[in-house]
Design a protein around this motif. Structure first.
Motif, PDB file in Angstrom:
ATOM      1  N   SER A  49       0.842  -1.200   0.000  1.00  0.00           N
ATOM      2  CA  SER A  49       0.000   0.000   0.000  1.00  0.00           C
ATOM      3  C   SER A  49       0.873   1.245   0.000  1.00  0.00           C
ATOM      4  N   THR A  50       0.347   2.330  -0.534  1.00  0.00           N
ATOM      5  CA  THR A  50       1.032   3.613  -0.505  1.00  0.00           C
ATOM      6  C   THR A  50       0.243   4.545   0.408  1.00  0.00           C
ATOM      7  N   VAL A  51       0.914   5.058   1.425  1.00  0.00           N
ATOM      8  CA  VAL A  51       0.273   5.951   2.387  1.00  0.00           C
ATOM      9  C   VAL A  51       0.875   7.340   2.204  1.00  0.00           C
ATOM     10  N   THR A  52       0.012   8.322   1.961  1.00  0.00           N
ATOM     11  CA  THR A  52       0.430   9.713   1.827  1.00  0.00           C
ATOM     12  C   THR A  52      -0.136  10.469   3.020  1.00  0.00           C
ATOM     13  N   ALA A  53       0.746  11.088   3.800  1.00  0.00           N
ATOM     14  CA  ALA A  53       0.294  11.791   5.005  1.00  0.00           C
ATOM     15  C   ALA A  53       0.991  13.133   5.117  1.00  0.00           C
ATOM     16  N   ARG A  54       0.234  14.134   5.541  1.00  0.00           N
ATOM     17  CA  ARG A  54       0.821  15.446   5.833  1.00  0.00           C
ATOM     18  C   ARG A  54       1.160  15.437   7.314  1.00  0.00           C
ATOM     19  N   VAL A  55       2.468  15.427   7.601  1.00  0.00           N
ATOM     20  CA  VAL A  55       2.956  15.384   8.978  1.00  0.00           C
ATOM     21  C   VAL A  55       3.640  16.721   9.254  1.00  0.00           C
ATOM     22  N   GLY A  56       3.023  17.524  10.088  1.00  0.00           N
ATOM     23  CA  GLY A  56       3.559  18.857  10.332  1.00  0.00           C
ATOM     24  C   GLY A  56       3.434  19.673   9.058  1.00  0.00           C
ATOM     25  N   ASP A  57       4.545  20.179   8.571  1.00  0.00           N
ATOM     26  CA  ASP A  57       4.516  20.953   7.326  1.00  0.00           C
ATOM     27  C   ASP A  57       5.083  20.165   6.156  1.00  0.00           C
ATOM     28  N   ARG A  58       5.320  18.864   6.348  1.00  0.00           N
ATOM     29  CA  ARG A  58       5.879  18.020   5.282  1.00  0.00           C
ATOM     30  C   ARG A  58       4.858  17.046   4.742  1.00  0.00           C
ATOM     31  N   LEU A  59       5.004  16.713   3.474  1.00  0.00           N
ATOM     32  CA  LEU A  59       4.197  15.678   2.855  1.00  0.00           C
ATOM     33  C   LEU A  59       5.034  14.408   2.841  1.00  0.00           C
ATOM     34  N   ARG A  60       4.550  13.357   3.462  1.00  0.00           N
ATOM     35  CA  ARG A  60       5.280  12.090   3.512  1.00  0.00           C
ATOM     36  C   ARG A  60       4.576  11.070   2.625  1.00  0.00           C
ATOM     37  N   VAL A  61       5.306  10.458   1.716  1.00  0.00           N
ATOM     38  CA  VAL A  61       4.787   9.422   0.830  1.00  0.00           C
ATOM     39  C   VAL A  61       5.522   8.141   1.200  1.00  0.00           C
ATOM     40  N   LEU A  62       4.792   7.179   1.762  1.00  0.00           N
ATOM     41  CA  LEU A  62       5.397   5.966   2.297  1.00  0.00           C
ATOM     42  C   LEU A  62       4.817   4.736   1.614  1.00  0.00           C
ATOM     43  N   GLU A  63       5.705   3.833   1.212  1.00  0.00           N
ATOM     44  CA  GLU A  63       5.283   2.541   0.675  1.00  0.00           C
ATOM     45  C   GLU A  63       5.444   1.515   1.780  1.00  0.00           C
TER      46      GLU A  63
END
Length: 121
Positions: A49-63
């Motif tokens: 799965s690919t999880v895209t999350a806005r953490v603080g002021d960053r965009l994190r794209v995690l596989e």
């Protein structure tokens, strides 16, 4: 390792959020997507799965490469995902304004106004 997990629990377990409730709030607030779809806290994820999350002021794209539900040490948590995030924006260097020598006393009214002007107040 389980085959699937809740996205809020997984984000907390891999240390993207300090608390599970913080991860759940991010999901409820629309800041988390799983495979391109807005995710609720109970949305299940699995390996691939690919999880895209806005953490603080960053965009994190995690596989997702590993599914965990308990919080583990940072090195083990990093093995559970591949980070495809864009690089963070460069930090702006801000010169220290109004730094006075030790023992120089309080700034005068004129010096204080100059300090405030430099700081943009």
């Amino acid at each position: 390792m389980p085959a699937a997990a809740r996205v809020d629990s997984w984000l907390w377990a891999v240390r993207m959020f300090k608390s599970r409730s913080g991860a759940a709030k991010a999901c409820s607030g629309g800041l988390v997507e799983v495979d391109g779809q807005k995710a609720k806290p109970a949305t299940t994820i699995s390996v691939g799965s690919t999880v895209t999350a806005r953490v603080g002021d960053r965009l994190r794209v995690l596989e997702v490469t590993g599914v965990i539900v308990k919080r583990v040490g940072a090195p083990e948590a990093q093995r559970c995902y591949l980070d495809h995030s864009p690089p963070p924006p460069p930090r702006e260097f801000v010169a220290p304004a109004g730094v006075r020598d030790r023992g120089a006393g309080r700034p005068t009214k004129r010096e204080r106004r100059e300090i405030d002007r430099i700081r943009g107040r």
